[in-house]
Design a protein around this motif. Structure first.
Motif, mmCIF file in Angstrom:
data_model
loop_
_atom_site.group_PDB
_atom_site.id
_atom_site.type_symbol
_atom_site.label_atom_id
_atom_site.label_comp_id
_atom_site.label_asym_id
_atom_site.label_seq_id
_atom_site.Cartn_x
_atom_site.Cartn_y
_atom_site.Cartn_z
ATOM 1 N N GLY A 218 101.358 61.392 40.615
ATOM 2 C CA GLY A 218 100.651 62.497 41.251
ATOM 3 C C GLY A 218 100.428 63.668 40.321
ATOM 4 O O GLY A 218 99.356 64.282 40.310
ATOM 5 N N ARG A 219 101.446 63.987 39.522
ATOM 6 C CA ARG A 219 101.296 65.101 38.588
ATOM 7 C C ARG A 219 100.262 64.755 37.516
ATOM 8 O O ARG A 219 99.460 65.607 37.124
ATOM 9 N N SER A 220 100.270 63.510 37.032
ATOM 10 C CA SER A 220 99.251 63.088 36.070
ATOM 11 C C SER A 220 97.865 63.183 36.693
ATOM 12 O O SER A 220 96.901 63.580 36.026
ATOM 13 N N GLY A 221 97.766 62.816 37.978
ATOM 14 C CA GLY A 221 96.484 62.913 38.654
ATOM 15 C C GLY A 221 95.960 64.328 38.705
ATOM 16 O O GLY A 221 94.748 64.569 38.543
ATOM 17 N N VAL A 222 96.856 65.299 38.914
ATOM 18 C CA VAL A 222 96.448 66.705 38.932
ATOM 19 C C VAL A 222 95.893 67.113 37.567
ATOM 20 O O VAL A 222 94.834 67.743 37.475
ATOM 21 N N ALA A 223 96.609 66.755 36.494
ATOM 22 C CA ALA A 223 96.159 67.125 35.157
ATOM 23 C C ALA A 223 94.821 66.482 34.819
ATOM 24 O O ALA A 223 93.916 67.134 34.270
ATOM 25 N N VAL A 224 94.664 65.193 35.143
ATOM 26 C CA VAL A 224 93.417 64.485 34.845
ATOM 27 C C VAL A 224 92.268 65.064 35.666
ATOM 28 O O VAL A 224 91.141 65.216 35.164
ATOM 29 N N ALA A 225 92.536 65.401 36.929
ATOM 30 C CA ALA A 225 91.496 65.981 37.781
ATOM 31 C C ALA A 225 90.956 67.275 37.186
ATOM 32 O O ALA A 225 89.744 67.507 37.137
ATOM 33 N N ILE A 226 91.853 68.137 36.708
ATOM 34 C CA ILE A 226 91.420 69.410 36.144
ATOM 35 C C ILE A 226 90.665 69.182 34.835
ATOM 36 O O ILE A 226 89.607 69.780 34.596
ATOM 37 N N ALA A 227 91.206 68.309 33.982
ATOM 38 C CA ALA A 227 90.555 68.054 32.691
ATOM 39 C C ALA A 227 89.130 67.559 32.889
ATOM 40 O O ALA A 227 88.185 68.034 32.236
ATOM 41 N N ARG B 289 93.360 85.755 40.719
ATOM 42 C CA ARG B 289 93.044 86.033 42.128
ATOM 43 C C ARG B 289 92.290 84.859 42.760
ATOM 44 O O ARG B 289 92.551 84.496 43.912
ATOM 45 N N ILE B 290 91.361 84.278 42.018
ATOM 46 C CA ILE B 290 90.640 83.116 42.526
ATOM 47 C C ILE B 290 91.623 81.979 42.808
ATOM 48 O O ILE B 290 91.561 81.320 43.846
ATOM 49 N N ALA B 291 92.552 81.777 41.870
ATOM 50 C CA ALA B 291 93.532 80.708 42.038
ATOM 51 C C ALA B 291 94.403 80.949 43.271
ATOM 52 O O ALA B 291 94.676 80.036 44.058
ATOM 53 N N ALA B 292 94.855 82.191 43.453
ATOM 54 C CA ALA B 292 95.693 82.503 44.608
ATOM 55 C C ALA B 292 94.930 82.327 45.917
ATOM 56 O O ALA B 292 95.498 81.928 46.939
ATOM 57 N N GLY B 293 93.627 82.609 45.886
ATOM 58 C CA GLY B 293 92.838 82.491 47.103
ATOM 59 C C GLY B 293 92.617 81.059 47.546
ATOM 60 O O GLY B 293 92.585 80.768 48.746
ATOM 61 N N VAL B 294 92.484 80.153 46.584
ATOM 62 C CA VAL B 294 92.227 78.760 46.952
ATOM 63 C C VAL B 294 93.506 77.942 47.122
ATOM 64 O O VAL B 294 93.473 76.855 47.702
ATOM 65 N N ALA B 295 94.635 78.454 46.631
ATOM 66 C CA ALA B 295 95.880 77.684 46.664
ATOM 67 C C ALA B 295 96.277 77.203 48.059
ATOM 68 O O ALA B 295 96.638 76.032 48.230
ATOM 69 N N LEU C 133 94.407 68.293 47.480
ATOM 70 C CA LEU C 133 94.665 68.921 46.191
ATOM 71 C C LEU C 133 93.719 68.388 45.124
ATOM 72 O O LEU C 133 93.065 69.159 44.414
ATOM 73 N N ILE C 134 93.609 67.054 45.012
ATOM 74 C CA ILE C 134 92.746 66.457 43.985
ATOM 75 C C ILE C 134 91.281 66.792 44.254
ATOM 76 O O ILE C 134 90.543 67.227 43.360
ATOM 77 N N GLY C 135 90.834 66.599 45.484
ATOM 78 C CA GLY C 135 89.449 66.909 45.825
ATOM 79 C C GLY C 135 89.129 68.377 45.625
ATOM 80 O O GLY C 135 88.052 68.738 45.122
ATOM 81 N N GLY C 136 90.065 69.238 45.995
ATOM 82 C CA GLY C 136 89.840 70.673 45.836
ATOM 83 C C GLY C 136 89.785 71.102 44.382
ATOM 84 O O GLY C 136 88.958 71.936 43.993
ATOM 85 N N LEU C 137 90.672 70.530 43.561
ATOM 86 C CA LEU C 137 90.657 70.864 42.141
ATOM 87 C C LEU C 137 89.367 70.410 41.471
ATOM 88 O O LEU C 137 88.801 71.118 40.625
ATOM 89 N N VAL C 138 88.893 69.213 41.826
ATOM 90 C CA VAL C 138 87.638 68.735 41.263
ATOM 91 C C VAL C 138 86.484 69.648 41.700
ATOM 92 O O VAL C 138 85.620 70.018 40.885
ATOM 93 N N ALA C 139 86.464 70.018 42.972
ATOM 94 C CA ALA C 139 85.395 70.890 43.464
ATOM 95 C C ALA C 139 85.451 72.263 42.798
ATOM 96 O O ALA C 139 84.417 72.830 42.420
#
Length: 456
Positions: free
Chosen positions: A164-173, A104-110, A120-126
């Motif tokens: 871009g996809r690598s950036g998403v994975a690295v941002a989350i990690a 639910r949290i994920a769906a709310g911020v998507a 996307l990157i800034g939001g995932l880091v936050a």
């Protein structure tokens, strides 16, 4: 890569054998044999030639069978607060996943994250940094965020193998690990540090004082720098997408768990007021979540959620510090360290940099959770040499183990990349420039912040 690890481990084994068999200046035979066991244990943890829990069990056996340490010292980690923080973290993470609160949290911020690639990157880091206040398990945070992040990457047209996809994975990690080094119960090295400080020195750090000391620089500012590095190293353009349809109403389990987590966070944040250790708060929350009613986590789900291998490894890391201290190795190693480092009273900035650098280098060999186990027994001697308080010397460890040079130092980073199906080399591209930024920007700013707060 494995051959290199085996070669390194062979060298450490030879050093350990020499320590055990030959006279060593400054060490009695008991200390030399204990140091040999410690060196091999740290080498195995660093190279991962054996599973971490097996290394911990071997460490226990190598001390107990020849009588190098008493059982009370060898198993002292199991009575530490850190063990219960780890255990409660597994339970809380399981409850978030089982109840659907994480989805639910994920769906709310998507909808907010999918507006553009920088958003996307800034939001995932936050979001990853924010979850550090709610979920004590970095692995749990990664397991919650990776599926959501990869789904958003697909939505934005970021194909597998694209920057871009690598950036998403690295941002989350990175977001689920680095900022939470500044939140007391949110990362394993933090918990090992607090457990070792309590067990060896009788020092307890409060949630709020730890957060105020560390979060502005190594939590908040480092998160901003990580975001900018990812956008620079993994550039991508992504179109805006329409917001997804609204989700259904909150379930009773989600509402109940949300209330429990908010109460937990409030108790953790005010521990200096009520005086209850964050570990015991986490233990109480775990009990509530495991009760048959309301039944957030069943007995079967508990067995699946709790990684007892990690618990054994944490117990081993904590016991290592106690064994080193009781064998008198701390004093010997402190003499070597203080002679090698340019430490002296009145050289506050140089002392600060040297202690932080020492923790960084230790993390390369002992991994991030091993830094407190190795350095905490030295804290009293280092404090006398620098003129810092023992508490300040202990806190410089956080500056040292919060940056990472290689992914193996923090196993949750490797787990996150595995879930995202990204190579470790993607992560190294960000970690390498982050090290000089830490030395030349973040450490000087941290020093000024500590001076302002009166810690130095």
């Amino acid at each position: 890569m494995r051959f290199g690890k085996e070669f390194l481990m062979g060298g450490l084994a030879l050093v350990a054998a020499a320590l055990a068999a030959l006279p060593v200046p400054g060490l009695d035979p008991h200390q030399a044999r204990t140091l040999a066991v410690v060196i091999v244990t740290l080498g195995l943890w660093a190279t991962a030639l054996l599973p971490t829990f097996l290394t911990a069990l071997a460490f226990f056996a190598a001390l107990l069978i020849p009588g190098l340490a008493e059982p009370a010292a060898v198993f002292s980690g199991f009575s530490s607060a850190a063990i219960w923080l780890v255990t409660s973290g597994f339970v809380i993470g399981a409850a978030i996943g089982i109840s659907g609160l994480g989805s639910r949290i994920a769906a709310g911020v998507a909808p907010h994250l999918a507006r553009s690639y920088p958003a996307l990157i800034g939001g995932l880091v936050a979001l990853g940094a924010g979850l550090g206040f709610l979920m004590p398990s970095s692995v749990g945070r990664a397991m919650l965020m990776i599926p959501m992040g990869m789904a958003l990457a697909d939505t934005l047209g970021l194909k597998p193998g694209s920057p871009g996809r690598s950036g998403v994975a690295v941002a989350i990690a990175l977001a689920t690990n680095l900022p939470s080094a500044a939140v007391l119960p949110a990362n394993l090295p933090n918990m090992v540090l607090t457990g070792a400080a309590d067990r060896i020195l009788g020092i307890h750090f409060g949630y709020a004082e730890y957060l105020i000391l560390h979060y502005p620089v190594i939590g908040l500012l480092r998160s901003v720098i990580v975001t900018l590095l990812i956008l620079r190293l993994f550039p991508a353009a992504a179109p805006e997408v329409p917001a997804p349809a609204a989700s259904g109403p909150w379930s009773r389990a989600q509402l109940g768990l949300g209330a429990v987590l908010l109460a937990t966070l409030a108790l953790w944040a005010t521990d200096q007021v009520h005086g209850v250790n964050p570990a015991w708060i986490g233990l109480g929350v775990a009990v509530i979540l495991l009760l048959p009613r309301p039944g957030f986590v069943s007995a079967a789900q508990f067995r699946e959620a709790v990684d007892f291998g990690t618990i054994l490894m944490v117990a081993g890391v904590l016991a290592l510090g106690t064994v080193v201290s009781q064998a008198g190795l701390g004093e010997v190693l402190a003499g070597l360290v203080t002679r090698a480092l340019p430490l002296a009273e009145g050289r506050d900035f140089l002392n600060f940099c040297a202690l932080s650098g020492l923790a960084m280098l230790t993390g390369l060999v002992a991994t991030a959770p091993g830094v407190p186990a190795v350095l905490t027994p030295l804290a009293t001697d280092l404090a006398a040499r620098t003129g810092f308080s023992v508490e300040a010397v202990l806190m410089t460890q956080v500056i040292g183990f919060s940056p990472v040079l290689l992914p193996y130092q923090v196993p949750p980073l490797v787990i996150a990349l595995g879930l995202a199906r990204e190579p470790a080399s993607s992560l190294v591209k960000v970690l390498l420039p982050l090290i000089p930024i830490t030395f030349f920007v973040l450490i000087p700013l941290d020093f000024l912040w500590w001076k302002l707060l009166g810690w130095i």
